[in-house]
Design an enzyme around this catalytic site. Sequence first.
Site, short mmCIF file in Angstrom:
data_model
loop_
_atom_site.label_atom_id
_atom_site.label_comp_id
_atom_site.label_asym_id
_atom_site.label_seq_id
_atom_site.Cartn_x
_atom_site.Cartn_y
_atom_site.Cartn_z
N THR A 79 0.92 -1.25 -0.01
CA THR A 79 0.09 0.07 0.16
C THR A 79 0.96 1.07 -0.08
OG1 THR A 79 -1.93 -1.19 1.18
CG2 THR A 79 -1.72 1.39 1.11
N ASN A 112 -5.72 -9.01 -8.08
CA ASN A 112 -5.84 -9.71 -6.85
C ASN A 112 -7.03 -10.33 -6.33
OD1 ASN A 112 -6.37 -6.73 -6.56
ND2 ASN A 112 -7.03 -7.34 -4.45
N GLN A 158 0.69 -8.84 -6.60
CA GLN A 158 0.36 -10.41 -6.74
C GLN A 158 0.93 -10.96 -7.73
OE1 GLN A 158 -1.88 -11.98 -4.82
NE2 GLN A 158 -2.82 -10.22 -3.64
N SER A 199 4.96 -6.46 -2.25
CA SER A 199 4.76 -6.64 -0.88
C SER A 199 5.32 -7.93 -0.43
CB SER A 199 3.25 -6.48 -0.63
OG SER A 199 2.90 -6.67 0.78
N ALA A 200 5.89 -8.14 0.94
CA ALA A 200 6.39 -9.32 1.43
C ALA A 200 5.81 -10.31 1.67
CB ALA A 200 7.70 -8.72 2.38
N HIS A 201 4.52 -9.90 2.26
CA HIS A 201 3.52 -10.86 3.12
C HIS A 201 2.88 -11.65 1.99
CE1 HIS A 201 -0.54 -8.85 3.02
NE2 HIS A 201 0.08 -7.85 2.72
N THR A 207 13.55 4.62 9.49
CA THR A 207 14.31 3.70 9.83
C THR A 207 13.93 2.52 9.30
OG1 THR A 207 15.08 4.62 11.87
CG2 THR A 207 15.42 2.74 11.80
N CYS A 248 -11.18 -6.66 3.02
CA CYS A 248 -11.49 -5.30 3.12
C CYS A 248 -11.57 -4.78 4.62
CB CYS A 248 -12.64 -5.01 2.47
SG CYS A 248 -13.87 -3.95 3.07
C1 LIG Z 1 -2.92 -6.08 -5.94
C2 LIG Z 1 -2.42 -5.65 -4.40
N1 LIG Z 1 -1.95 -4.28 -4.42
C3 LIG Z 1 -1.65 -3.93 -3.02
C4 LIG Z 1 -1.77 -4.53 -2.15
C5 LIG Z 1 -1.60 -4.07 -0.63
O1 LIG Z 1 -0.43 -4.43 -0.08
P1 LIG Z 1 -0.13 -4.42 1.40
O2 LIG Z 1 -1.10 -5.40 1.96
O3 LIG Z 1 1.52 -4.74 1.68
O4 LIG Z 1 -0.27 -3.11 2.04
C6 LIG Z 1 -2.49 -5.90 -2.17
C7 LIG Z 1 -2.73 -6.74 -0.67
O5 LIG Z 1 -3.34 -6.31 -0.07
C8 LIG Z 1 -2.66 -6.38 -3.43
O6 LIG Z 1 -3.46 -7.49 -3.51
C1 LIG Z 2 12.56 12.11 17.86
C2 LIG Z 2 12.54 11.36 16.63
N1 LIG Z 2 11.62 11.31 16.04
C3 LIG Z 2 11.34 10.57 14.93
C4 LIG Z 2 12.13 9.47 14.88
C5 LIG Z 2 11.84 8.59 13.60
O1 LIG Z 2 11.63 7.20 14.05
P1 LIG Z 2 11.59 6.32 13.01
O2 LIG Z 2 13.21 5.77 12.95
O3 LIG Z 2 10.89 4.96 13.44
O4 LIG Z 2 11.32 6.35 11.46
C6 LIG Z 2 13.23 9.27 15.55
C7 LIG Z 2 14.24 8.22 15.23
O5 LIG Z 2 14.79 8.11 14.36
C8 LIG Z 2 13.39 10.32 16.75
O6 LIG Z 2 14.66 10.09 17.34
#
Ligand SMILES: Cc1ncc(COP(=O)(O)O)c(C=O)c1O
Ligand SMILES: Cc1ncc(COP(=O)(O)O)c(C=O)c1O
Lengths: 383, 381
Positions: free
Chosen positions: B70, B149, B179, B199-201, B237, B323
């Site tokens: 997404t 999908n 997909q 997407s990994a899952h 990160t 959904c």
């Molecule tokens: C065609 C398609 N696009 C996008 C997504 C969204 O991916 P995610 O679930 O990793 O956000 C999905 C699955 O939900 C999908 O089937």
């Molecule tokens: C004060 C502050 N806000 C936001 C972030 C961002 O978080 P993330 O690393 O999960 O994207 C961090 C760390 O990197 C942070 O120290």
Amino acid sequence: MADELYFDYAATAPVRPEVRERMAEWLDIYGNPSSLHRMGMRAERALRRARDQVMQSLGARDGRVVFTGGGTEANNLAVYGVARAYAQRGRHIVTSAIEHPAVREAMADLEREGFEISYVRPNRRGDVSAEEVLRHVRDDTILVSVMHVNNETGAVLPVERIADELQAHPKVVFHVDGTQALGKIPVSLARTRIHLYAASGHKLGALKGVGALYVHGSLRLKPHVVGGGQEFGLRSGTENVLGALSFGEAASRAVREMESDVDAEQKRERLARALEELGYVLVNPDHHSPYILCAALPGARGEILVHAFEEKGLYVSAGSACSSGKHGREPSHVLTAMGVKPELALAAIRFSWHPGTRMSEIEHAIEVVRERTAWVKQALGIR
Amino acid sequence: MIYLDNAATTPLLPAVRAAMARYLDDAFGNPSSLHRPGREARQAVEEARRFFADWLGVSPRDLAFTSGGTESNNLALYGAYLAQRDGRNHIVTTAVEHHAVLEAVDRLRLLGADVTVVPVDSDGRVDPDDVVRALRPDTALVSVMLVNNEVGTIEPVAEIARRVRERDPGIVVHSDMVQALPVMRLSLAEMGVHLASFSAHKVHGPKGVGLIYVRSGTPFVSLAAGGQQEHRLRAGTEPVAGIVGFHAAMAELAAHFEDHVARLASLRDAMWERLRSVQGAYRNSPLDSAPSILNVGFRGLRNDRLLMRLDLEGIAASAGAACSAGSLEPSHVLRAMGREAEARESIRLSFAWQNTMEEIEIAAAIMSKIVESMRSRFTNS
Ligand SMILES: Cc1ncc(COP(=O)(O)O)c(C=O)c1O
Ligand SMILES: Cc1ncc(COP(=O)(O)O)c(C=O)c1O
């Protein structure tokens, strides 16, 4: 990691053992929380528990927790979400000059779009005053956004005071970036008028790549990532169930551990005195987290110390993780805003630890610092 | 539980858990940190990037990890549109995209984009002629998914990309390949797209991790504002353990790819072979669809009841996209295919690595039985 001294908790924390132990069990919950069948409902229930745990850790009632793809995204959602939802009401935002790039870059982006942003500067010690923040609030202000704990200096911003004072401006939304605060200093959202509060899992010992945004009551917000409408319509995408579960567990544990760390201030004090004796200049805000200490050895660039310490297994950082790029560093915008000269800013290093760090580890780190600092001074000819 | 909802999400492969373990332990660092734990995390992220670059036939510099399919779709559409909106304001997409694309396009509409939605035929297929006809001098972006999908239809993305390029090389082409990743050997350079989402899952990796391809030189501004991670394509990160899991999952699939795909096809065919004789059965997925998805219906039987009965009997399937509303909206994909009545009857059976022929036989038998009993109850009452 037995003989390693990890003092870079502000960059990221090791995954908590309690989280690691439950990983196998959590990985078995593989359903998609949106699916209507049993596997989906099981994932949905687990997700709800994690949400409750985060709510509790934040001391929050009357609101909800939206899981995101990290602390950065949680802050993006807050800042853009308010700007997009309330632009008709006004186009002025107040923030501090010492925010993390997750807020700072979003502000810069909005500025290019025509929003007016007031940046409140810290004083020379790194503190930001509530009066200064309030002084910038105007009739067309829609958002005040400040961090709770600064990631470079450890400065604690007076968010409760600001929240109180903002009661005189009921239409202004108040967002707090609590990424470095949760699990490090007490957070009690039920008692303050904070509308949005961002946190990140990996700073607490959960997985990287999961964040949370607390959203007060029925505050209206425009989503940043759209699609299937998950997370109350505020954050689409298949939920990172494993990440969320790790966040819930880590947040509860971290808060409890913090509450039992009674000599936190002594530990920081011990390290601070030792560094001073060795000739370091300290950044010492009046209001500070007991787990972050920023110091500079005049004449020695931060990276040199980082590497010198690492040779003896002590890990610290030169500034924040995301500004320490490969191609040389810019002086930190935080220290620069405090009026620190570029040479000294480039010498800054950050020690950051957590409530589980024992006094003996602090002593150990001091020994390494003492020995390595002498070596660096000699090599660089610093007296 | 016989899990036939793999298009919604897939269980982790055992190798994935093992691979992730180290990054939950002493290699826990922040990839942006310069010290040992940070460097180890960085190395794992870069190895994963190189693997995907190899597998997809692109440069590692053009890939960024995200928090999921997404987010990748959001980044792609928003990024390409916003980078061009001074000169180009028009977007072309299809009626059968995932909500992540449709909703993102809707948001761009609010920002002033003019959108043309191209229809599909009764197989769910887009006609490249329709896409070309929709192009205008101010077209910024064309977005067409590779594998649908809900029904598994494979869209002619390569041909669309080629013909769009012939018409106007300045138009950016995006494809949602979420997909497609588990079932197609992809060469993005040959496909000719500028942007692609993964997407990994959906490939037995963890949830909350995705990938975006942004070909060098493509106009792009990032929706994610913050640090300078991922070649500045996606701030934040990196989900290191998740990325490692994604890498391990795809590597396992890739090592057996042709066999894996052939096996899915045989599972799908065996399922249809058994279901087609059930009274009133029909198939919405075209014969040449992706082997992972079989969309079927039973004339006169509502899909919500059928799914409930299946769940009680220990079979997990769905009525299309998972959904979030938790309700069964009639599928926009089937309706776009002109299957209005079928949209309330059809279910999606989707297959993956862990499914066995035995499961298919059991599931098919249970399903036939349920359909028969629902029919007899229906006629008795
Ligand atoms: C065609 C398609 N696009 C996008 C997504 C969204 O991916 P995610 O679930 O990793 O956000 C999905 C699955 O939900 C999908 O089937
Ligand atoms: C004060 C502050 N806000 C936001 C972030 C961002 O978080 P993330 O690393 O999960 O994207 C961090 C760390 O990197 C942070 O120290």
